[in-house]
Design a protein around this motif. Structure first.
Motif, PDB file in Angstrom:
ATOM      1  N   THR B 350       0.825  -1.202   0.000  1.00 57.98           N
ATOM      2  CA  THR B 350       0.000   0.000   0.000  1.00 57.98           C
ATOM      3  C   THR B 350       0.863   1.257   0.000  1.00 57.98           C
ATOM      4  OG1 THR B 350      -0.143  -0.306   2.363  1.00 57.98           O
ATOM      5  CG2 THR B 350      -2.026  -0.985   1.058  1.00 57.98           C
ATOM      6  N   ALA B 351       1.786   1.359   0.943  1.00 64.49           N
ATOM      7  CA  ALA B 351       2.698   2.494   0.934  1.00 64.49           C
ATOM      8  C   ALA B 351       3.976   2.062   0.209  1.00 64.49           C
ATOM      9  CB  ALA B 351       3.031   2.927   2.349  1.00 64.49           C
ATOM     10  N   VAL B 352       4.587   3.015  -0.503  1.00 65.38           N
ATOM     11  CA  VAL B 352       5.830   2.718  -1.205  1.00 65.38           C
ATOM     12  C   VAL B 352       6.986   2.945  -0.246  1.00 65.38           C
ATOM     13  CG1 VAL B 352       7.307   3.363  -3.122  1.00 65.38           C
ATOM     14  CG2 VAL B 352       4.832   3.345  -3.419  1.00 65.38           C
ATOM     15  N   ASN B 353       7.632   1.873   0.180  1.00 61.30           N
ATOM     16  CA  ASN B 353       8.733   1.984   1.127  1.00 61.30           C
ATOM     17  C   ASN B 353      10.051   1.699   0.427  1.00 61.30           C
ATOM     18  OD1 ASN B 353       6.933   2.434   3.306  1.00 61.30           O
ATOM     19  ND2 ASN B 353       6.484   0.247   3.307  1.00 61.30           N
ATOM     20  N   ILE B 354      11.022   2.572   0.665  1.00 64.15           N
ATOM     21  CA  ILE B 354      12.340   2.411   0.067  1.00 64.15           C
ATOM     22  C   ILE B 354      13.366   2.448   1.182  1.00 64.15           C
ATOM     23  CG2 ILE B 354      13.969   3.323  -1.616  1.00 64.15           C
ATOM     24  CD1 ILE B 354      11.721   4.742  -2.998  1.00 64.15           C
ATOM     25  N   PHE B 355      14.137   1.389   1.298  1.00 59.12           N
ATOM     26  CA  PHE B 355      15.175   1.321   2.336  1.00 59.12           C
ATOM     27  C   PHE B 355      14.593   1.663   3.710  1.00 59.12           C
ATOM     28  CE2 PHE B 355      17.709   2.960  -1.437  1.00 59.12           C
ATOM     29  CZ  PHE B 355      18.114   1.702  -1.837  1.00 59.12           C
ATOM     30  N   GLY B 356      13.416   1.142   4.020  1.00 60.13           N
ATOM     31  CA  GLY B 356      12.852   1.354   5.349  1.00 60.13           C
ATOM     32  C   GLY B 356      12.270   2.734   5.600  1.00 60.13           C
ATOM     33  N   LYS B 357      12.150   3.529   4.544  1.00 60.79           N
ATOM     34  CA  LYS B 357      11.498   4.826   4.677  1.00 60.79           C
ATOM     35  C   LYS B 357      10.324   4.850   3.704  1.00 60.79           C
ATOM     36  CE  LYS B 357      14.167   6.923   7.654  1.00 60.79           C
ATOM     37  NZ  LYS B 357      15.435   7.542   7.242  1.00 60.79           N
ATOM     38  N   ARG B 358       9.248   5.520   4.106  1.00 59.79           N
ATOM     39  CA  ARG B 358       8.102   5.621   3.213  1.00 59.79           C
ATOM     40  C   ARG B 358       8.316   6.775   2.240  1.00 59.79           C
ATOM     41  NH1 ARG B 358       3.378   8.494   3.571  1.00 59.79           N
ATOM     42  NH2 ARG B 358       3.655   9.014   5.755  1.00 59.79           N
ATOM     43  N   LEU B 359       8.012   6.529   0.986  1.00 62.85           N
ATOM     44  CA  LEU B 359       8.159   7.561  -0.030  1.00 62.85           C
ATOM     45  C   LEU B 359       6.945   8.481   0.029  1.00 62.85           C
ATOM     46  CD1 LEU B 359       9.887   8.438  -2.499  1.00 62.85           C
ATOM     47  CD2 LEU B 359       8.296   7.113  -3.894  1.00 62.85           C
ATOM     48  N   SER B 360       7.209   9.753   0.205  1.00 60.36           N
ATOM     49  CA  SER B 360       6.125  10.737   0.264  1.00 60.36           C
ATOM     50  C   SER B 360       5.204  10.575  -0.937  1.00 60.36           C
ATOM     51  CB  SER B 360       6.737  12.139   0.272  1.00 60.36           C
ATOM     52  OG  SER B 360       5.762  13.088  -0.059  1.00 60.36           O
ATOM     53  N   ARG B 361       3.857  10.500  -0.683  1.00 57.93           N
ATOM     54  CA  ARG B 361       2.923  10.261  -1.780  1.00 57.93           C
ATOM     55  C   ARG B 361       2.952  11.373  -2.822  1.00 57.93           C
ATOM     56  NH1 ARG B 361       0.580   7.821   2.212  1.00 57.93           N
ATOM     57  NH2 ARG B 361      -0.045   5.658   1.929  1.00 57.93           N
ATOM     58  N   ALA B 362       3.238  12.598  -2.376  1.00 60.64           N
ATOM     59  CA  ALA B 362       3.292  13.709  -3.325  1.00 60.64           C
ATOM     60  C   ALA B 362       4.383  13.463  -4.373  1.00 60.64           C
ATOM     61  CB  ALA B 362       3.545  15.012  -2.585  1.00 60.64           C
ATOM     62  N   VAL B 363       5.442  12.766  -3.949  1.00 64.21           N
ATOM     63  CA  VAL B 363       6.550  12.515  -4.872  1.00 64.21           C
ATOM     64  C   VAL B 363       6.123  11.579  -6.008  1.00 64.21           C
ATOM     65  CG1 VAL B 363       8.833  11.476  -5.070  1.00 64.21           C
ATOM     66  CG2 VAL B 363       8.338  12.991  -3.172  1.00 64.21           C
ATOM     67  N   HIS B 364       5.195  10.665  -5.746  1.00 68.60           N
ATOM     68  CA  HIS B 364       4.711   9.785  -6.812  1.00 68.60           C
ATOM     69  C   HIS B 364       4.264  10.629  -7.998  1.00 68.60           C
ATOM     70  CE1 HIS B 364       3.270   6.493  -3.740  1.00 68.60           C
ATOM     71  NE2 HIS B 364       4.405   7.049  -3.386  1.00 68.60           N
ATOM     72  N   ARG B 365       3.348  11.546  -7.684  1.00 71.18           N
ATOM     73  CA  ARG B 365       2.754  12.336  -8.761  1.00 71.18           C
ATOM     74  C   ARG B 365       3.779  13.240  -9.417  1.00 71.18           C
ATOM     75  NH1 ARG B 365      -2.262  14.002  -5.870  1.00 71.18           N
ATOM     76  NH2 ARG B 365      -1.493  16.105  -6.198  1.00 71.18           N
ATOM     77  N   GLN B 366       4.720  13.767  -8.601  1.00 73.12           N
ATOM     78  CA  GLN B 366       5.742  14.644  -9.184  1.00 73.12           C
ATOM     79  C   GLN B 366       6.595  13.880 -10.187  1.00 73.12           C
ATOM     80  OE1 GLN B 366       7.692  16.253  -5.728  1.00 73.12           O
ATOM     81  NE2 GLN B 366       5.759  17.077  -4.992  1.00 73.12           N
ATOM     82  N   ALA B 367       6.996  12.662  -9.844  1.00 65.81           N
ATOM     83  CA  ALA B 367       7.832  11.869 -10.749  1.00 65.81           C
ATOM     84  C   ALA B 367       7.073  11.572 -12.039  1.00 65.81           C
ATOM     85  CB  ALA B 367       8.262  10.577 -10.064  1.00 65.81           C
ATOM     86  N   ILE B 368       5.807  11.172 -11.897  1.00 63.07           N
ATOM     87  CA  ILE B 368       5.009  10.861 -13.086  1.00 63.07           C
ATOM     88  C   ILE B 368       4.859  12.082 -13.965  1.00 63.07           C
ATOM     89  CG2 ILE B 368       2.719  10.162 -13.859  1.00 63.07           C
ATOM     90  CD1 ILE B 368       2.549   8.806 -10.999  1.00 63.07           C
ATOM     91  N   THR B 369       4.611  13.218 -13.353  1.00 61.41           N
ATOM     92  CA  THR B 369       4.431  14.449 -14.116  1.00 61.41           C
ATOM     93  C   THR B 369       5.677  14.785 -14.921  1.00 61.41           C
ATOM     94  OG1 THR B 369       2.889  15.276 -12.466  1.00 61.41           O
ATOM     95  CG2 THR B 369       3.923  16.904 -13.896  1.00 61.41           C
ATOM     96  N   VAL B 370       6.833  14.734 -14.272  1.00 63.09           N
ATOM     97  CA  VAL B 370       8.079  15.068 -14.965  1.00 63.09           C
ATOM     98  C   VAL B 370       8.306  14.099 -16.131  1.00 63.09           C
ATOM     99  CG1 VAL B 370      10.582  15.108 -14.706  1.00 63.09           C
ATOM    100  CG2 VAL B 370       9.152  16.160 -12.961  1.00 63.09           C
ATOM    101  N   VAL B 371       8.095  12.816 -15.904  1.00 64.81           N
ATOM    102  CA  VAL B 371       8.360  11.828 -16.957  1.00 64.81           C
ATOM    103  C   VAL B 371       7.357  11.967 -18.105  1.00 64.81           C
ATOM    104  CG1 VAL B 371       8.376   9.364 -17.476  1.00 64.81           C
ATOM    105  CG2 VAL B 371       9.488  10.205 -15.412  1.00 64.81           C
ATOM    106  N   LEU B 372       6.077  12.155 -17.782  1.00 63.74           N
ATOM    107  CA  LEU B 372       5.073  12.268 -18.847  1.00 63.74           C
ATOM    108  C   LEU B 372       5.335  13.489 -19.722  1.00 63.74           C
ATOM    109  CD1 LEU B 372       1.677  11.343 -17.128  1.00 63.74           C
ATOM    110  CD2 LEU B 372       3.031   9.975 -18.714  1.00 63.74           C
ATOM    111  N   LEU B 373       5.641  14.615 -19.105  1.00 67.40           N
ATOM    112  CA  LEU B 373       5.910  15.813 -19.891  1.00 67.40           C
ATOM    113  C   LEU B 373       7.138  15.612 -20.764  1.00 67.40           C
ATOM    114  CD1 LEU B 373       5.170  18.776 -17.444  1.00 67.40           C
ATOM    115  CD2 LEU B 373       3.851  18.016 -19.418  1.00 67.40           C
ATOM    116  N   ALA B 374       8.158  14.953 -20.220  1.00 69.12           N
ATOM    117  CA  ALA B 374       9.373  14.706 -21.002  1.00 69.12           C
ATOM    118  C   ALA B 374       9.071  13.808 -22.190  1.00 69.12           C
ATOM    119  CB  ALA B 374      10.449  14.081 -20.107  1.00 69.12           C
TER     120      ALA B 374
END
Ligand SMILES: [K+]
Ligand SMILES: [K+]
Lengths: 462, 462
Positions: B350-374
């Protein structure tokens, strides 16, 4: 022949229903994969019979497997010329496989959608209808509904085409009906198989052939949930579900955008639109736009189109049609979700709202997952085919996306691809047909509440 | 010449710092865009001087603009042959522009990262260091830190290269130092400009040239936040930030994967690796893997590589290096985020965890936005260039991604692209250099709490 087909269909629908009732509650994904594999195997066996070929010499295993997969997955890619290579019997086998495949994906997609909505406790319009049994709740009702819509649209189109073949082209009645039925079933199921060596290029300027086919393709590609909802409340768009709104609006945008793009790029290309009257150019551009998502017919020569058109068509093919229909691709809804995520993010919003409803956050990740896996598969397959052939990237990418999105268009290289490459195309058709829908449903069905969370952190983006 | 450069740099760093202090708190994105545009304009003006060309005849406006943009954006695409066309003065101008550009992106990226962390109240290791002033908190400290790392790495590499040029190739001392300094600055700043008409093909088998350059490229491409953190606690990887862990692990995977891929695909290609000794093939494959993300040198002939290698390099280029470094592309962290979203979703988490830390949900959308626009920008530019040239899709796509990711590799078509196409490449370099970093930061800075939510709904995916 035109009387045999419905009988075969009824028997198969009954078999499907039994199959469903027995297995569906436990492993829907396994059922659909086994069902399709079984249909491909049976089709391959039938097409291997010498009587299936017009020469009587019999097809090779690869030719039979490729054709059967292409028919069951309603793709339309061919390595042999349908009207020349296959006998009447072979063509009937192909037609039955198309009907099974189209019926199968439409039913399965719808049932998985209902299942998802139920499991998640969502009282969407569809699932509400399912629960009150007023619409298409249980398996039998869904199957009957799909069968009914299929038969009505196919019969209407077959009639129109048969009359046109008789009146406009002087076909004898039997041949006109056979051609009408074949192209009607191939159209509604978005299969793209045709009984002409040049597909539909001979009819490029004939709106009586192109427009009814386009209509059936569009209807089949909207998907059963949308058709069901349109049938019940076509006069109250405000009450449509998010799914229906996205599919309707998305289809309109893609159809119009694709038509303008292809017509403009090809306008002066003498090998495609350039030699036609302006009205015919518009008709052909519109038809090709409809057909690229994802019926796979062609009324202009794909091989002669501008490579820029191929790239534009790659995008149209990759997107495809509506979920739980006969269209392939990753589906309009998937890309609509990505579009709204992008748009929300650029506007600085927090929740992704579409038409006054909030988009479930779990759906964000599901859409991204489906698209990323598809991109990885398409890229890897393109690399492999580029390694084993000398065709340019534009042709290979087009072929790979056409197979994966079960479109069936080709720049003319399918038959020239070596056997291991054709096997990759077979796998792409199969995975492309069943992968996105089962993956999407599997991800949705596995959603579960959060039990605990790690502390939050963020890397730099971009 | 080698004494002049640091003086110029110091003056420019001071100017940058003033610029920053004046404007940064208000509009960081405007500042960086104006700063880069100013550097490009000044560089274009200097390169237009007749004395900048070796012939004395002067460059055309397009040649000067293209070269200045390529240098400031540390891309390395060229329409004229650097050692032949430009005079010593012209080459110094290019070198200064490279240093300004590399210094600018590294500083800006880091400062935007600090700003983001502060605004969001995140006490990441970097921002904590910033607040306690123990590390590189304020603008001046960041600039000094970047300058220090740049000078140390560049000086070390220049020395190694100069010694090698003297000892191994018999260059006179002055020329050896000049070549050492030029290629050192070009390496650390991931610029890819070289003083040889065939770039570094002449050194394909020389580990004393290739390996130090590769080291500087990698260091510059990790990004300042990673270098800063490594410098402070290189012995305690467990305490590294998520950003540092992702960049280190991602870089290792991409370097190794790229080296294996390119070496295997090109192993028997007589025009690239095929003619070399096996050890040289491994060296050249590794070097090209390092350099593709995103330094842009080449020790083998890119134009002669297998188109499959180009496609693989497209991916490497598009991903690029670490954020807030001299590498371009969409950054390792962006794709790592997508990878972990995918992986979490497939595992039913459910939550995206990387190296024992949860990835901020806002970052999901930011990454997708940058990649889609590119992806949209790259696809649109590819279509445009395909329309106005006759080059195949594989070459055009490679050129477009190379410009957008500021890599600078080319299949040899840059100079043959018509002026309006070169203008598109200029825009791609500029947007590709500044777009992802400013967009990523702008999105992160605009995050805000949710005030209300619409009822939830979901369409079908796949
Ligand atoms: K199709
Ligand atoms: K570069």
């Amino acid at each position: 022949m035109q009387v045999e087909v419905p009988a075969v269909m009824r028997a198969l629908a009954a078999g499907f229903a039994r199959f469903f009732r027995t297995f569906a509650p436990r492993h829907p994904a396994q059922v659909i994969v086994l069902g399709f594999a079984g249909a491909v195997a049976a089709g391959t066996g039938l097409l291997l019979l010498p009587v299936a070929t017009s020469s009587g010499g019999g097809a090779s295993l690869l030719e039979a497997l490729f054709t059967a997969t292409s028919a069951v997955c309603v793709t339309g890619l061919i390595t042999v010329d349908t009207p020349v290579f296959w006998s009447g019997f072979g063509q009937v086998v192909i037609l039955v496989l198309i009907q099974i495949g189209g019926f199968g994906v439409m039913s399965f997609g719808t049932l998985l959608g209902v299942l998802t909505a139920r499991r998640l406790g969502l009282r969407s319009r569809i699932s509400a209808a399912a629960e009150t049994k007023s619409g298409f709740g249980d398996v039998r009702r869904v199957l009957i509904g799909v069968l009914l819509i299929s038969l009505v649209v196919e019969a209407a189109l077959a009639l129109i085409l048969a009359i046109r073949f008789m009146a406009g082209y002087g076909y004898p009645p039997g041949e006109a009906v056979w051609h009408g039925v074949f192209h009607s079933i191939s159209s509604f199921n978005n299969a793209g198989f045709a009984l002409y060596s040049d597909n539909l290029i001979g009819f490029v300027g004939d709106p009586w052939i192109c427009l009814p086919i386009a209509a059936a393709v569009i209807i089949g590609g909207l998907g059963f949930p949308v058709l069901f909802e349109l049938g019940r409340q076509y006069r109250r768009p405000i009450h449509w579900s998010m799914n229906t709104k996205l599919v309707i609006v998305g289809s309109a945008i893609l159809l119009a955008g694709g038509a303008v793009f292809l017509t403009v790029v090809e306008w002066t290309n003498p090998a495609t639109l350039g030699g036609l009257h302006p009205a015919e150019r518009v008709l052909a551009g519109f038809f090709q736009s409809v057909i690229t998502r994802t019926a796979g017919f062609n009324s202009i020569d794909i091989a002669q189109m501008n490579p820029v058109s191929w790239l534009g068509m790659d995008i149209l093919m990759f997107i495809g049609g509506g979920p739980a229909g006969t269209a392939g691709g990753l589906k309009i809804t998937t890309f609509a979700v990505l579009f709204f995520i992008l748009s929300t993010e650029l506007q600085g919003g927090t929740a992704v709202n579409i038409f006054g409803k909030r988009l479930s956050r779990a759906v964000h990740r599901q859409a991204i997952t489906v698209v990323l896996l598809a991109i990885a598969l398409v890229t890897g397959s393109t690399m492999f085919l580029m390694l084993i052939t000398d065709f340019g990237q534009e042709r290979i990418l087009f072929e790979v996306i056409s197979a994966f999105a079960t479109v069936g268009l080709s720049t003319g290289i399918t038959a020239a691809i070596p056997p291991q490459g054709q096997l990759v195309l077979i796998l792409l058709m199969f995975v492309g047909r069943l992968g996105p829908v089962t993956l999407g449903a599997a991800l949705a069905l596995r959603e579960r509440p959060m039990l605990y969370e790690y502390p939050k952190e963020r890397p730099l983006i971009g």
